[in-house]
Design a protein around this motif. Structure first.
Motif, PDB file in Angstrom:
ATOM      1  N   GLY A  33      53.331  54.759   9.297  1.00 20.99           N
ATOM      2  CA  GLY A  33      54.570  55.349   9.800  1.00 20.99           C
ATOM      3  C   GLY A  33      55.328  54.457  10.770  1.00 20.99           C
ATOM      4  N   GLY A  34      54.836  53.230  11.000  1.00 23.48           N
ATOM      5  CA  GLY A  34      55.510  52.315  11.935  1.00 23.48           C
ATOM      6  C   GLY A  34      56.588  51.471  11.250  1.00 23.48           C
ATOM      7  N   CYS A  35      56.981  50.374  11.915  1.00 23.41           N
ATOM      8  CA  CYS A  35      58.113  49.586  11.388  1.00 23.41           C
ATOM      9  C   CYS A  35      57.700  48.187  10.946  1.00 23.41           C
ATOM     10  CB  CYS A  35      59.208  49.508  12.448  1.00 23.41           C
ATOM     11  SG  CYS A  35      58.742  48.487  13.843  1.00 23.41           S
ATOM     12  N   VAL A  36      56.399  47.856  11.021  1.00 29.65           N
ATOM     13  CA  VAL A  36      55.950  46.501  10.656  1.00 29.65           C
ATOM     14  C   VAL A  36      55.397  46.501   9.232  1.00 29.65           C
ATOM     15  CG1 VAL A  36      54.376  44.612  11.228  1.00 29.65           C
ATOM     16  CG2 VAL A  36      55.356  46.004  13.064  1.00 29.65           C
ATOM     17  N   HIS A  37      55.898  45.599   8.407  1.00 30.21           N
ATOM     18  CA  HIS A  37      55.404  45.528   7.030  1.00 30.21           C
ATOM     19  C   HIS A  37      54.990  44.088   6.707  1.00 30.21           C
ATOM     20  CE1 HIS A  37      56.143  45.958   2.441  1.00 30.21           C
ATOM     21  NE2 HIS A  37      54.874  46.138   2.759  1.00 30.21           N
ATOM     22  N   ILE A  38      53.708  43.941   6.381  1.00 32.47           N
ATOM     23  CA  ILE A  38      53.217  42.635   5.913  1.00 32.47           C
ATOM     24  C   ILE A  38      52.859  42.821   4.447  1.00 32.47           C
ATOM     25  CG2 ILE A  38      51.566  40.769   6.321  1.00 32.47           C
ATOM     26  CD1 ILE A  38      51.092  41.871   9.120  1.00 32.47           C
ATOM     27  N   PRO A  39      53.742  42.431   3.526  1.00 32.52           N
ATOM     28  CA  PRO A  39      53.430  42.662   2.112  1.00 32.52           C
ATOM     29  C   PRO A  39      52.150  41.921   1.716  1.00 32.52           C
ATOM     30  CG  PRO A  39      55.726  41.956   2.410  1.00 32.52           C
ATOM     31  CD  PRO A  39      55.042  41.770   3.715  1.00 32.52           C
ATOM     32  N   LEU A  40      51.311  42.587   0.915  1.00 32.47           N
ATOM     33  CA  LEU A  40      50.019  41.996   0.542  1.00 32.47           C
ATOM     34  C   LEU A  40      50.190  40.637  -0.136  1.00 32.47           C
ATOM     35  CD1 LEU A  40      47.851  44.977  -0.768  1.00 32.47           C
ATOM     36  CD2 LEU A  40      47.601  43.644   1.345  1.00 32.47           C
ATOM     37  N   HIS A  41      51.227  40.526  -0.992  1.00 34.24           N
ATOM     38  CA  HIS A  41      51.409  39.269  -1.727  1.00 34.24           C
ATOM     39  C   HIS A  41      51.784  38.110  -0.801  1.00 34.24           C
ATOM     40  CE1 HIS A  41      55.609  40.814  -1.656  1.00 34.24           C
ATOM     41  NE2 HIS A  41      55.897  39.537  -1.504  1.00 34.24           N
ATOM     42  N   ARG A  42      52.104  38.411   0.463  1.00 28.07           N
ATOM     43  CA  ARG A  42      52.490  37.355   1.411  1.00 28.07           C
ATOM     44  C   ARG A  42      51.318  36.936   2.294  1.00 28.07           C
ATOM     45  NH1 ARG A  42      56.073  34.106   2.275  1.00 28.07           N
ATOM     46  NH2 ARG A  42      56.699  34.739   4.359  1.00 28.07           N
ATOM     47  N   LEU A  43      50.207  37.650   2.200  1.00 27.56           N
ATOM     48  CA  LEU A  43      49.123  37.420   3.167  1.00 27.56           C
ATOM     49  C   LEU A  43      48.613  35.975   3.148  1.00 27.56           C
ATOM     50  CD1 LEU A  43      46.724  40.482   3.378  1.00 27.56           C
ATOM     51  CD2 LEU A  43      48.010  39.355   5.202  1.00 27.56           C
ATOM     52  N   ALA A  44      48.418  35.412   1.948  1.00 27.59           N
ATOM     53  CA  ALA A  44      47.867  34.050   1.880  1.00 27.59           C
ATOM     54  C   ALA A  44      48.850  33.065   2.507  1.00 27.59           C
ATOM     55  CB  ALA A  44      47.577  33.680   0.430  1.00 27.59           C
ATOM     56  N   ALA A  94      76.596  53.118  25.407  1.00 28.49           N
ATOM     57  CA  ALA A  94      75.570  52.064  25.457  1.00 28.49           C
ATOM     58  C   ALA A  94      74.582  52.303  24.318  1.00 28.49           C
ATOM     59  CB  ALA A  94      74.849  52.117  26.805  1.00 28.49           C
ATOM     60  N   PRO A  95      73.812  51.277  23.926  1.00 35.83           N
ATOM     61  CA  PRO A  95      72.836  51.479  22.854  1.00 35.83           C
ATOM     62  C   PRO A  95      71.807  52.537  23.229  1.00 35.83           C
ATOM     63  CG  PRO A  95      73.139  49.134  23.286  1.00 35.83           C
ATOM     64  CD  PRO A  95      73.858  49.865  24.376  1.00 35.83           C
ATOM     65  N   VAL A  96      71.336  53.251  22.208  1.00 33.91           N
ATOM     66  CA  VAL A  96      70.269  54.243  22.394  1.00 33.91           C
ATOM     67  C   VAL A  96      69.060  53.773  21.590  1.00 33.91           C
ATOM     68  CG1 VAL A  96      69.543  56.637  22.050  1.00 33.91           C
ATOM     69  CG2 VAL A  96      71.912  56.128  22.718  1.00 33.91           C
ATOM     70  N   VAL A  97      67.952  53.535  22.293  1.00 36.44           N
ATOM     71  CA  VAL A  97      66.708  53.136  21.629  1.00 36.44           C
ATOM     72  C   VAL A  97      65.881  54.400  21.403  1.00 36.44           C
ATOM     73  CG1 VAL A  97      64.545  51.851  21.886  1.00 36.44           C
ATOM     74  CG2 VAL A  97      66.700  50.851  22.695  1.00 36.44           C
ATOM     75  N   TYR A  98      65.518  54.644  20.154  1.00 29.89           N
ATOM     76  CA  TYR A  98      64.603  55.740  19.826  1.00 29.89           C
ATOM     77  C   TYR A  98      63.213  55.109  19.738  1.00 29.89           C
ATOM     78  CZ  TYR A  98      68.740  58.525  18.926  1.00 29.89           C
ATOM     79  OH  TYR A  98      69.926  59.205  19.078  1.00 29.89           O
ATOM     80  N   ALA A  99      62.526  55.046  20.879  1.00 32.00           N
ATOM     81  CA  ALA A  99      61.292  54.262  20.959  1.00 32.00           C
ATOM     82  C   ALA A  99      60.218  54.802  20.011  1.00 32.00           C
ATOM     83  CB  ALA A  99      60.775  54.256  22.393  1.00 32.00           C
ATOM     84  N   SER A 100      60.138  56.126  19.866  1.00 32.33           N
ATOM     85  CA  SER A 100      59.109  56.696  18.992  1.00 32.33           C
ATOM     86  C   SER A 100      59.447  56.496  17.515  1.00 32.33           C
ATOM     87  CB  SER A 100      58.955  58.197  19.262  1.00 32.33           C
ATOM     88  OG  SER A 100      58.845  58.441  20.635  1.00 32.33           O
ATOM     89  N   HIS A 101      60.666  56.098  17.203  1.00 37.15           N
ATOM     90  CA  HIS A 101      61.080  55.908  15.808  1.00 37.15           C
ATOM     91  C   HIS A 101      61.339  54.437  15.492  1.00 37.15           C
ATOM     92  CE1 HIS A 101      62.128  60.007  17.031  1.00 37.15           C
ATOM     93  NE2 HIS A 101      61.957  60.364  15.772  1.00 37.15           N
ATOM     94  N   ASP A 102      61.100  53.547  16.459  1.00 34.79           N
ATOM     95  CA  ASP A 102      61.282  52.099  16.277  1.00 34.79           C
ATOM     96  C   ASP A 102      62.687  51.754  15.815  1.00 34.79           C
ATOM     97  OD1 ASP A 102      58.499  51.480  16.798  1.00 34.79           O
ATOM     98  OD2 ASP A 102      58.078  52.336  14.829  1.00 34.79           O
ATOM     99  N   LEU A 103      63.689  52.356  16.401  1.00 30.21           N
ATOM    100  CA  LEU A 103      65.048  51.969  16.006  1.00 30.21           C
ATOM    101  C   LEU A 103      65.997  52.044  17.181  1.00 30.21           C
ATOM    102  CD1 LEU A 103      67.174  54.591  15.466  1.00 30.21           C
ATOM    103  CD2 LEU A 103      65.574  54.979  13.626  1.00 30.21           C
TER     104      LEU A 103
END
Ligand SMILES: Cc1cc2nc3c(=O)[nH]c(=O)nc-3n(C[C@H](O)[C@H](O)[C@H](O)COP(=O)(O)OP(=O)(O)OC[C@H]3O[C@@H](n4cnc5c(N)ncnc54)[C@H](O)[C@@H]3O)c2cc1C
Length: 431
Positions: free
Chosen positions: A91-102, A301-310
């Protein structure tokens, strides 16, 4: 034949002798700021990009946040232990695609090593980040465009049962670092609460800032550089190499021998630096944005939704919402599932629109220790570089440009650039 300069960036004066120019390769926000500072200091500048300023790279679509509060490079021991929670799978915002791991393994190994040096690396980043809003404000005033910067800080909100505790911890940490922090105004908190069920806690970070349009900022810097005698040409740079104490720059239409060159081509910088004995292990850390043309801003001003990573930034004529940290190859097609997930999250937060924006993806140029690379190549060739500005390229652009102008002019740079020397990554691998 070389592509013509865009009319807005042309000047009528005859070009100086080609050999005396300083070529700046890449007109993202970093190259545009450098071009302005060099031209201001009286250098004949030739800014080269395959596209108009800040229209092809990360500088086009960022969140516009001047993030003076982000003093620490990202790799930390705490993150190594908890990063799994940040993955899109959880449910977070970081994606490391498996095909990129090597392909990513060597970069991730360096990231892991850097996590153990976060404390040592922080002062090197903080020195550039802390004064960033002041330097950008001064720069925009100097070029006659102060209205592009808003110094209103930003708001951050946390949601759920731990919201208060998380906000209190953030406030404590920010105060320890000397930042002005206050509770978010009750009116804004009330509006946000009304749109989302459950507990909400918010803070106002007074010292940050935002720009009304990141691309406009870069374009204004390039126009100012041109007014000061510089030139902008739309050309693909094919290669650069040392040539008799100068730098040869080959484009599709010409071969120039310039007095010096500055490489700031974002995530595509590494091949240019290899010929000069420099290794830049840059990865592309992609982020996405969605825009809302007809949705009123909740605040100025910008609004950071910290729990939603945006983050939702009020920009000229629209809102821009940005998110994600995707370790996908630069140039790969956007992942439409991420755009739709972002759209749904924003709808859940009350951001709806009658018009449908298709979304944008761009590559943050990131070195594994999350410090930029700023310096001069070893040897005789007058080759300079400003690369790897990660999540903070807009913030760091004008401090970097001031440092680069000093370096090129032979003055003492305003920051200690030694920890930012790319030789920290060793020599390039033989090919
Ligand atoms: C979603 C998102 C949100 C972000 N939010 C923020 C934020 O709020 N605040 C902040 O400070 N930073 C933010 N960033 C980071 C920031 O946008 C980047 O660090 C910054 O734009 C990098 O600038 P750059 O000039 O180094 O690279 P780029 O903007 O990528 O520019 C590189 C330029 O080089 C040109 N180029 C490359 N190769 C060649 C070639 N061979 N010939 C000619 N031209 C070439 C490209 O066309 C491009 O114009 C964000 C990034 C993303 C993706």
């Amino acid at each position: 034949m070389s592509a013509p300069s865009s009319p807005a960036f042309s000047n009528r004066s005859a070009p100086p002798k080609s050999d005396e120019r300083i070529a700046v390769i890449g007109a993202g926000i970093v190259g545009s700021a450098i071009a302005w500072c060099l031209a201001r200091d009286g250098h004949p500048v030739l800014l080269l990009d395959r596209a108009d300023p800040a229209s092809a790279g990360a500088s086009f679509g960022n969140a516009g946040h001047i993030a003076v509060e982000q003093l620490e490079p990202l790799p930390s021991i705490e993150l190594l232990l908890t990063f799994w929670r940040e993955l899109t799978l959880c449910g977070g915002c970081v994606h490391i695609p498996l095909h990129r791991l090597a392909a990513l393994a060597p970069w991730l190994a360096r990231f892991t090593a850097a996590a153990f040096h976060q404390q040592r690396n922080t002062p090197s980043l903080a020195a550039l980040v802390r004064p960033a809003a002041d330097i950008l404000e001064r720069t925009l005033r100097d070029i006659g465009r102060p209205e592009l910067l808003m110094r209103r800080g930003h708001y951050a909100f946390w949601f759920g049962s731990r919201a208060r505790e998380q906000a209190a911890r953030e406030a404590q940490e920010a105060r320890e670092r000397g930042f002005g922090i206050e509770p978010a105004p009750a009116e804004l908190t009330g509006v946000i609460k009304a749109r989302t069920p459950g507990a909400v806690a918010g803070l106002w970070f007074r010292d940050s800032a935002h720009v009304l349009d990141p691309q406009n900022v870069a374009a204004a810097l390039v126009q100012a550089a041109v007014r000061a005698g510089g030139q902008f040409q739309r050309e693909e740079v094919l290669e650069i190499f040392p040539e008799g104490g100068r730098v040869a720059v080959r484009t599709a239409g010409q071969l120039l021998k310039v007095r010096a060159a500055v490489v700031c081509a974002g995530v595509q910088s590494a091949p240019f630096l290899r010929r000069f004995g420099l290794r830049a292990p840059l990865t592309s850390e992609r982020g996405y944005h969605l825009e809302f043309a007809d949705t009123p801003a909740l605040s100025d001003a910008p609004v950071v939704y910290a729990s939603h990573d945006l983050i939702v930034t009020p920009m000229r004529g629209r809102l821009r919402a940005t998110s994600y940290l995707e370790f996908e190859r630069h140039g790969a097609p956007p992942d439409v599932r991420k755009i739709e997930r972002l759209r749904r999250t924003l709808e859940g937060l009350g951001y709806t629109s009658r018009t449908r924006h298709d979304g944008w993806v761009g590559s943050r140029p990131t070195l594994p220790d999350y410090l930029p690379g700023i310096g001069r190549a070893p040897g005789d060739a007058p080759l300079f570089y400003a690369v790897g500005h990660q999540h903070l390229g807009l913030t760091l652009s004008t401090p970097t440009a001031e440092a680069m102008a000093a370096l090129v002019s032979g003055r003492e740079p305003p920051f200690d650039l030694r920890p930012l020397d790319l030789r920290r990554f060793g020599a390039p691998r033989p090919r």
